[in-house]
Design an enzyme around this catalytic site. Sequence first.
Site, PDB file in Angstrom:
ATOM      1  CG  ASN A  17      -1.849   1.119   1.313  1.00  0.00           C
ATOM      2  OD1 ASN A  17      -1.453   2.250   1.054  1.00  0.00           O
ATOM      3  ND2 ASN A  17      -3.093   0.865   1.659  1.00  0.00           N
TER       4      ASN A  17
ATOM      5  CG  HIS B 197       0.671   6.212   4.849  1.00  0.00           C
ATOM      6  ND1 HIS B 197      -0.180   7.210   5.264  1.00  0.00           N
ATOM      7  CD2 HIS B 197       0.058   5.043   5.140  1.00  0.00           C
ATOM      8  CE1 HIS B 197      -1.247   6.670   5.814  1.00  0.00           C
ATOM      9  NE2 HIS B 197      -1.136   5.354   5.756  1.00  0.00           N
TER      10      HIS B 197
ATOM     11  CG  HIS C 247      -8.253   4.305   0.793  1.00  0.00           C
ATOM     12  ND1 HIS C 247      -8.473   4.181   2.142  1.00  0.00           N
ATOM     13  CD2 HIS C 247      -9.464   4.593   0.253  1.00  0.00           C
ATOM     14  CE1 HIS C 247      -9.754   4.392   2.402  1.00  0.00           C
ATOM     15  NE2 HIS C 247     -10.369   4.652   1.266  1.00  0.00           N
TER      16      HIS C 247
ATOM     17  NE  ARG D  52      -9.634   8.778   3.811  1.00  0.00           N
ATOM     18  CZ  ARG D  52      -9.972   8.024   4.871  1.00  0.00           C
ATOM     19  NH1 ARG D  52      -9.277   6.943   5.167  1.00  0.00           N
ATOM     20  NH2 ARG D  52     -10.974   8.368   5.639  1.00  0.00           N
TER      21      ARG D  52
ATOM     22  NE  ARG E  66      -7.675  11.610   5.521  1.00  0.00           N
ATOM     23  CZ  ARG E  66      -8.177  10.845   6.501  1.00  0.00           C
ATOM     24  NH1 ARG E  66      -7.412   9.998   7.130  1.00  0.00           N
ATOM     25  NH2 ARG E  66      -9.440  10.951   6.863  1.00  0.00           N
TER      26      ARG E  66
ATOM     27  CD  GLU F  25      -7.049  -0.099   0.793  1.00  0.00           C
ATOM     28  OE1 GLU F  25      -7.228   0.952   1.442  1.00  0.00           O
ATOM     29  OE2 GLU F  25      -6.208  -0.934   1.095  1.00  0.00           O
TER      30      GLU F  25
ATOM     31  CB  THR G 293      -9.679   1.876   7.034  1.00  0.00           C
ATOM     32  OG1 THR G 293      -9.178   2.513   5.861  1.00  0.00           O
ATOM     33  CG2 THR G 293     -11.001   1.217   6.733  1.00  0.00           C
TER      34      THR G 293
ATOM     35  CD  GLU H 283      -7.207  -6.221   2.610  1.00  0.00           C
ATOM     36  OE1 GLU H 283      -7.219  -6.157   1.366  1.00  0.00           O
ATOM     37  OE2 GLU H 283      -6.530  -5.481   3.333  1.00  0.00           O
TER      38      GLU H 283
ATOM     39  CG  HIS I 291      -5.674  -1.531   9.144  1.00  0.00           C
ATOM     40  ND1 HIS I 291      -6.042  -0.575   8.236  1.00  0.00           N
ATOM     41  CD2 HIS I 291      -5.437  -0.869  10.290  1.00  0.00           C
ATOM     42  CE1 HIS I 291      -6.056   0.605   8.814  1.00  0.00           C
ATOM     43  NE2 HIS I 291      -5.679   0.458  10.057  1.00  0.00           N
TER      44      HIS I 291
END
Length: 243
Positions: free
Chosen positions: A11, A14, A47, A49, A53, A74, A105, A155, A193
């Site tokens: 992922n 970030h 993701h 969003r 962000r 995502e 999340t 998931e 996660h």
Amino acid sequence: MSLSYQRLGINIDHVATVRNARGGQHPDPVAAALLAEKAGADGITAHLREDRRHIQDDDARRLMAALKTPLNLEMAAIGEMVDIAIGLKPHACCLVPEKRSERTTEGGLDVAGDLARISSVSARLKAAGIRVSLFIEPDPKQVDAAGKAGAPVIELHTGTYAEAGGGEGPELERLRAAAKLAGELGLECHAGHGLTYANVKPVAAIPNIAELNIGHFLMGEALFVGLEASIKEMRRLMDEARG
Ligand code: PXP
């Protein structure tokens, strides 16, 4: 006996978070995704969003054009995102709950409580040739509902397991039971996660979990050892856990 190969999805959200802090181009999440592929990632997760962000719409388009491995997008189960996904056609869409005020999340999607809506979003994505995954708590009621919603993949949210300290205990048992039930229902099972070097192995050792999606810890660790090294170490731990 060794278990089957478990895929590692990276992922890259970030990397975008750091870039967005200054609003420029650097660091580029797409460049990070290409480096992750080089380090052995089997897929890239990002993701999109509602508040943008993390990655932006243009990042998603550039990821689709540049990646050699599958993109797992995502997103919230809402019309705007479904339209974007159908336009992009990523390999997979993982539907997640989204609250504007959350830092990350929180919890899984309530598929059991929102079956008609999740089923209809899944059907639209499936009709566009996109593999649908539902991010849910390791709760038999939610696994069962995911099967009813027509999604081929779930998931499992490992956040509660991670917050409980990882390792043996009731949260690991919940993950094992949910993964087993998913197998019985014919669903492909992923997890993610909050996974770190310290807590990944018991989850990686669950036979029926075909893929882990990991981001935040690896990006943080990359500050110290570099992205390739952090991903390779996670890969090594997963392989070790699977014998
Ligand atoms: N899987 C899903 C569905 C997520 O929402 C996230 C976090 O965005 C992850 C995996 C990765 O979690 P982490 O960044 O804590 O490794």
